[in-house]
Design an enzyme around this catalytic site. Structure first.
Site, PDB file in Angstrom:
ATOM      1  CG  MET A 136      14.916   8.003  68.312  1.00  0.00           C
ATOM      2  SD  MET A 136      16.712   7.985  68.427  1.00  0.00           S
ATOM      3  CE  MET A 136      17.019   6.220  68.461  1.00  0.00           C
ATOM      4  CD  GLN A 139      21.087  15.548  71.312  1.00  0.00           C
ATOM      5  OE1 GLN A 139      20.822  14.732  70.448  1.00  0.00           O
ATOM      6  NE2 GLN A 139      21.307  15.227  72.551  1.00  0.00           N
ATOM      7  CE1 TYR A 148      16.638  10.501  64.929  1.00  0.00           C
ATOM      8  CE2 TYR A 148      17.442  12.494  63.863  1.00  0.00           C
ATOM      9  CZ  TYR A 148      17.636  11.436  64.724  1.00  0.00           C
ATOM     10  OH  TYR A 148      18.826  11.307  65.388  1.00  0.00           O
ATOM     11  CE  LYS A 151      18.376   2.964  71.701  1.00  0.00           C
ATOM     12  NZ  LYS A 151      19.500   3.003  70.744  1.00  0.00           N
TER      13      LYS A 151
END
Length: 513
Positions: A155, A193, A153, A157
């Protein structure tokens, strides 16, 4: 108006997530010879990618995706942006590409920032702490973990009037990330990750790829993260994708609708790609967080399998030389194991508490042999405690090293010493209980002899906190030749003879160059 100083970053390798759908109607209607050619060219291209035949270094992997958005994910990591551009374009030249359409893609670059440490940006980018240095190298030059499932995914802030991440002082952002990382570290051994920056490269600010053998662990990690303020107040997410890894040689099974990874004689593992890895996080398995270095480390559970420390066993040359002298140089159970050994100045009780948490995660993996804390028996001034972690595979040991490097007061890792020295470790000296005191006394005598030998630097005797009869001897020499001179000596021969009487089984040696 007060401005905010952005964190400094250092960039490493570039990453392309290439999502493809398949035109199944066209595939079914195509003549058999056309499909055969497409499969042959597709398998050859993907196999070359995984071998990194197109660049100096990097990694690639193929995933079967779930859901309606896409069918396949090609994930490529390469040293330069030009490399990832080229590898993406090369697929378009294959016959298989005629049956696919790119539905999505994401471009990002591995990075470290001074959210993690400012040491990388000082003193000409030299980092003295070997554990931290290894962690940073793994973040900059990641490898794709050998886990069965992937979750991807993008992302960024939040920049809302009420919750604007970029209006927070640096200290507040760092505190958020530290708390966030604590959650990720709790998934050590379960989730790994790769997180990379994409500001200016794609629609979001970071890409996150999570890897696990149990997809529920990814779900649970992300659910727990949602309740952390750094996510609940300050994070925005794009589309989530989930997929299952398979090998290029199984492409024909995938296109035929059969199970992948295909069952074969070499399987025996839930995913055919390779051995299991201990958790990873710390970003990349180092307990530093699972996210971009710009403040998104989730402290995830596994280390990305990149780089990794030189943890290993005796080389064949050393082993053969020992065999010629009648000294057993093999590993536990008669097979190779890969050893990670770190020395710490921390109190052994504190060290054990930390290791016990990691070990409970390591035990989820079939490749884990043992992890234990060893206390100095002699208690000499300057003596260090040790953590020993043994694995069946080198990559698993490399991953574990990332987590272990975060243990308190680690001063060095065996194998990471100055290039002008050479280390040997006699491990698994299982002493008969009735002879333990004799063994310790004899070690004192041998240590005295060693102190007088040319090239000898230091030798310590340590014992497993959980089994005082499990002994561990660590020695350091100026060179390999100096150490081998000791093994050829009459004193060592006498020690071996003595060991036959007091040891429960034959000693097993591991050498770290």
């Amino acid at each position: 108006m007060e401005g905010r100083t952005p964190p400094r970053t250092k960039e490493g390798w570039y990453i392309l997530h290439d999502f493809r759908t398949i035109d199944w109607d066209a595939w079914r209607d195509a003549p058999e010879h056309v499909r055969d050619r497409a499969l042959e060219e597709g398998q050859s291209f993907l196999a070359d990618c995984e071998r990194v035949a197109d660049a100096e270094d990097g990694d690639s992997a193929l995933f079967a995706m779930l859901g309606h958005e896409t069918d396949l994910l090609f994930m490529h990591i390469r040293p330069t942006m030009a490399d990832v551009e080229q590898v993406g374009r090369r697929f378009d030249q294959t016959a298989l590409a005629e049956f696919t359409e790119r539905t999505d893609s994401y471009v990002s670059v591995a990075e470290v920032s001074d959210y993690v440490t400012d040491a990388y940006f000082e003193d000409d980018e030299e980092v003295e702490d070997t554990g931290l240095s290894r962690y940073l190298e793994q973040k900059l030059y990641p490898q794709i973990p050998d886990a069965e499932y992937v979750n991807f995914y993008p992302m960024e802030k939040r920049r809302d009037p009420e919750y604007n991440w970029y209006d927070l002082p640096f200290e507040d952002r760092s505190e958020h990330m530290s708390s966030h990382g604590d959650i990720g570290r709790s998934y050590g051994g379960k989730v790994s990750q790769i997180t990379a920056g994409s500001i200016g490269f794609d629609d979001y600010e970071w890409s996150v790829s999570l890897f696990a053998d149990d997809p529920a662990n990814i779900k649970n990690l992300l659910a727990e993260m949602r309740f952390d303020p750094s996510t609940s107040k300050y994070a925005e997410f794009g589309r989530f994708y989930v997929g299952r890894r398979f090998e290029p040689h199984d492409l024909d099974a995938y296109m035929a609708g059969d199970a992948v990874p295909a069952e074969d004689a070499d399987a025996g593992h839930p995913h055919a790609h390779g051995e299991e890895h201990p958790g990873e996080s710390g970003d990349e398995g180092h307990g530093h967080g699972h996210g971009d270095d710009q403040g998104h480390d989730h402290g995830d559970a596994d280390t990305d399998d990149a780089g990794g420390p030189p943890s290993s066993v005796a080389g064949d040359g050393v082993r053969d030389e020992l065999e010629e002298m009648g000294v057993y140089g093999g590993q536990p159970h008669g097979e190779d194991v890969y050893a990670v050994v770190l020395y710490s100045e921390a109190n052994s009780e504190e060290l054990f508490d930390e290791v016990e948490g990691l070990r409970s995660n390591f035990d989820h993996y079939d490749t884990h042999v043992k992890t234990a804390v060893y206390d100095s028996v002699t208690g000499d001034e300057g003596a260090e405690n040790a953590v020993v972690s043994l694995w069946d595979t080198e990559r698993a040991a490399d991953t574990a090293a990332g987590f272990l490097a975060d243990l308190p007061d680690v001063v060095r890792q065996a194998g990471d010493d100055d290039a002008d020295s050479w280390g040997t470790m006699g491990m698994f000296y299982t002493v008969k209980p009735e002879h333990r005191e004799d063994f310790v006394g004899t070690f004192g005598d041998v240590a005295g002899l060693l102190a007088e030998m040319d090239g000898h630097r230091k030798t310590d005797l340590l014992a497993n906190r959980e089994d005082e009869n499990d002994m561990f001897i660590a020695s350091r020499w100026d060179s390999r030749e100096d150490a081998m001179a000791f093994f050829r000596s009459e004193e060592f021969s006498e020690t071996v003879d003595y060991g036959r009487d007091v040891l429960a089984d034959r000693p097993r040696h591991v050498f770290l160059a």
